[in-house]
Each structure stands twice: as C-alpha cells, then as structure tokens.
Design an enzyme around this catalytic site. Sequence first.
Site, PDB file in Angstrom:
ATOM      1  N   LYS A 128       0.846  -1.194   0.000  1.00 49.51           N
ATOM      2  CA  LYS A 128       0.000   0.000   0.000  1.00 49.51           C
ATOM      3  C   LYS A 128       0.880   1.242   0.000  1.00 49.51           C
ATOM      4  CE  LYS A 128      -4.268  -1.536   0.406  1.00 49.51           C
ATOM      5  NZ  LYS A 128      -5.302  -1.174  -0.577  1.00 49.51           N
ATOM      6  N   ASP A 169      -8.865  -0.739  -9.810  1.00 49.03           N
ATOM      7  CA  ASP A 169      -9.602  -1.375  -8.716  1.00 49.03           C
ATOM      8  C   ASP A 169     -10.846  -0.523  -8.405  1.00 49.03           C
ATOM      9  OD1 ASP A 169     -10.558  -2.338  -6.314  1.00 49.03           O
ATOM     10  OD2 ASP A 169      -8.690  -2.187  -5.218  1.00 49.03           O
ATOM     11  N   ASP A 202      -0.091  -0.594  -4.744  1.00 51.84           N
ATOM     12  CA  ASP A 202      -1.466  -0.078  -4.769  1.00 51.84           C
ATOM     13  C   ASP A 202      -1.507   1.347  -4.231  1.00 51.84           C
ATOM     14  OD1 ASP A 202      -4.152   0.341  -4.809  1.00 51.84           O
ATOM     15  OD2 ASP A 202      -4.687  -1.338  -3.502  1.00 51.84           O
ATOM     16  N   LYS A 231     -13.488  -7.080  -6.809  1.00 50.94           N
ATOM     17  CA  LYS A 231     -13.902  -7.413  -5.440  1.00 50.94           C
ATOM     18  C   LYS A 231     -15.308  -8.006  -5.527  1.00 50.94           C
ATOM     19  CE  LYS A 231     -11.351  -3.876  -2.784  1.00 50.94           C
ATOM     20  NZ  LYS A 231     -10.104  -4.119  -3.460  1.00 50.94           N
ATOM     21  N   GLU A 270      -1.397  -0.458  -9.122  1.00 52.46           N
ATOM     22  CA  GLU A 270      -2.861  -0.527  -8.993  1.00 52.46           C
ATOM     23  C   GLU A 270      -3.449   0.853  -8.676  1.00 52.46           C
ATOM     24  OE1 GLU A 270      -4.030  -3.897  -6.648  1.00 52.46           O
ATOM     25  OE2 GLU A 270      -5.818  -2.886  -5.900  1.00 52.46           O
TER      26      GLU A 270
HETATM   27 MG    MG Z   1      -6.703  -1.784  -4.454  1.00 50.11          MG
END
Ligand code: MG
Length: 340
Positions: free
Chosen positions: A140, A220, A169, A244, A195
Amino acid sequence: MSFRFEYHAYRAAFRQPLATAHGVWSEREGLLVRLTDGSGRSALGEIAPLPAWGSETFDAALAFCAALPGMVDEALVRSVPADRPCCRFALETAWDGLQRPASPLPVRQLPMAALLPAGTGAIEAAVRAANRGFTTMKWKVGVGDPASELALLPLLLAHLPAGARLRIDANGAWDLSTARAWLKACEGRPVEFIEQPFPVGHEHPVLQLANEFSTPVALDESVARTDDLRRWLDFGWPGIYVIKPALAGSPRRLLKLLADYEVETVFSSAFETAVGARAALTVAACAERSNRALGFGTIGCFADERLNLPDPGPTLSTKWLARLAPGPLWELSSPVPHAA
Ligand code: MG
C-alpha cells in the site's frame, strides 16, 4: 419456493488499523443475512459495504434489509437493485449456498498475495511473508510523502526473494507526475503491476501510461461498481481488472460478464468476515484463469479471531475452501445495530 429471511448487524475492530490513501480505518460495520428452509437448514451471506469503492453505505444496506419481508423467493433475491450491490451479493450467495450446497468447486490450487503495510513496516512484513512462502506481495502506498515512499521501493525490492513480485497499490492517490516517477522506477524491476494510480473519474492518463511504460496498470476502485466495470470493458481497457466480488453484486452476472470479455483479472477482498471472504473466494475459484495471485491479504484482519477465515497461507486449495464451516458468525452478530 421461499426461504425465511433474517439479518444481523456486526461491528468489528481490525487487529491493526489500516492506513490507505482513503484514510486510517480501524473497524468495519456490516450485516449478515440468513436464509432458512422449511426443514431448518440455513445459509449465511455477508453484506460488507465499502462506500469509498462506490458501494451502498451500511445504513442503506440496513434500510434495505429492514424493508424485506420475512420470507423471500428467488425472484426477489435475483432482483435486488443494482445500487445495492453488497446486499445482492449477500442474498445471492446465501440463496445459492442453500439451493446448491453440494455443487463442487473446480479443483484448483490458487496462489495468494501477502499484504504489506504502508511505510517502512513493509520491509519486515515482506521478509516474514517470504519466509512463509509467499511470492506475490502487495504494498500500500499513497499514504505518506510520495518521495519517501518512492525512495523505499528499491530497498523493499532488495528484500524480496528471487522470483517474487511486488504489486503497488496507490488507491487513487497520485497525480500524473507521481505516477510517471513510479513507473519509471519500476522499469525492469519485479513489479507485477501498479494498482489504481489515479482517483475515480480522473483515470484518463492510464491509457497514455500503458503505452509509455512496460509495467502494467490495474484498475480497482474504478471498476468496483458494475456499471463502471462494464464501461471499461466496453471501452476495451487493456490493463488488469481488480475485482472485489463482495462489491460487484450478482456473482452469476459477474462471472458471465468476465467470461464474455476474457480480460485479465485479479480477485480481491473487501475486508469481509469469514462468511463474505469464503463467498468471494468461491467466486474467484470459479472464474480465475490467469493464475495471478488472489488479493485476499486481509484474511485475518479482525481482532476477534472467530470472525476471520482461517489463513490459507500462500496457496489456497479449493477443496479446503469447500470444507470450511461458517463458524459462530451468526451468534456473534446482533439483531440490533450497535449504537454509533
Ligand atoms: Mg486496491
């Protein structure tokens, strides 16, 4: 045929607060739905909203459940409105779980990605994950100062074992020049993809970057809502789609859509308890073709271990997934939402 419908609310603290570009997050709220047939067999589904990804809010999901009748039939379950995607996912997975409890999953061994925290803690986490056998790590970023984060990249990559790959990400935190600097730094390095570099609604530079740099870009947040997913599919976005399932509404429709377009996908979690995580992994197991690691590094994220799916480690066996029991989740949740 109709099944009895009930719902419970839960509020659960994370083991560790999660810092992302969307802010620091320390607990999540959601709902469990339960369908029960005339012989007393029941199945659970989970509503795990993430409004920052464009899903309905917890309050909207709660109001939806409160308005449902005590008995539901298949027509009702299959016609939950598109603006209640998490409710739809929960009801459909519970319905299918009760109607087709023994339907076999494809026998697969699916690689899993490990989740690394933002900042310097990523290095220690990467070493631990590598020792457990993970070869895909997701980091992240977009949380701290971009220059300091970028300076960490070579150090982090140096701690990855041979053959391992890093996903980065940004959760939509970058501007074009920041994205360019990262993609430049990733050239020739073991970076699987970048991402969601840009916020939803400001993604257009991704097309240019996809031509300029060799590291793939994944979307995403931009494809979390089914309408947006369909728009990017119709547009022909050539990069990777992070899906997701818990936010994508009907699993049946999602699987059909992804099969029709034959795009590169990475399946990912939405901070679900064991009920939602198992359902989302089941969708992934039915759809997955690319053999890219599943992004379910949030398994084990809740402080109360009883809420968590058991950690499958670096490889998920669909046989193992099919055998998992739901655990005491229904009993741990509450018929009345907790006071705010
Ligand atoms: Mg993501």
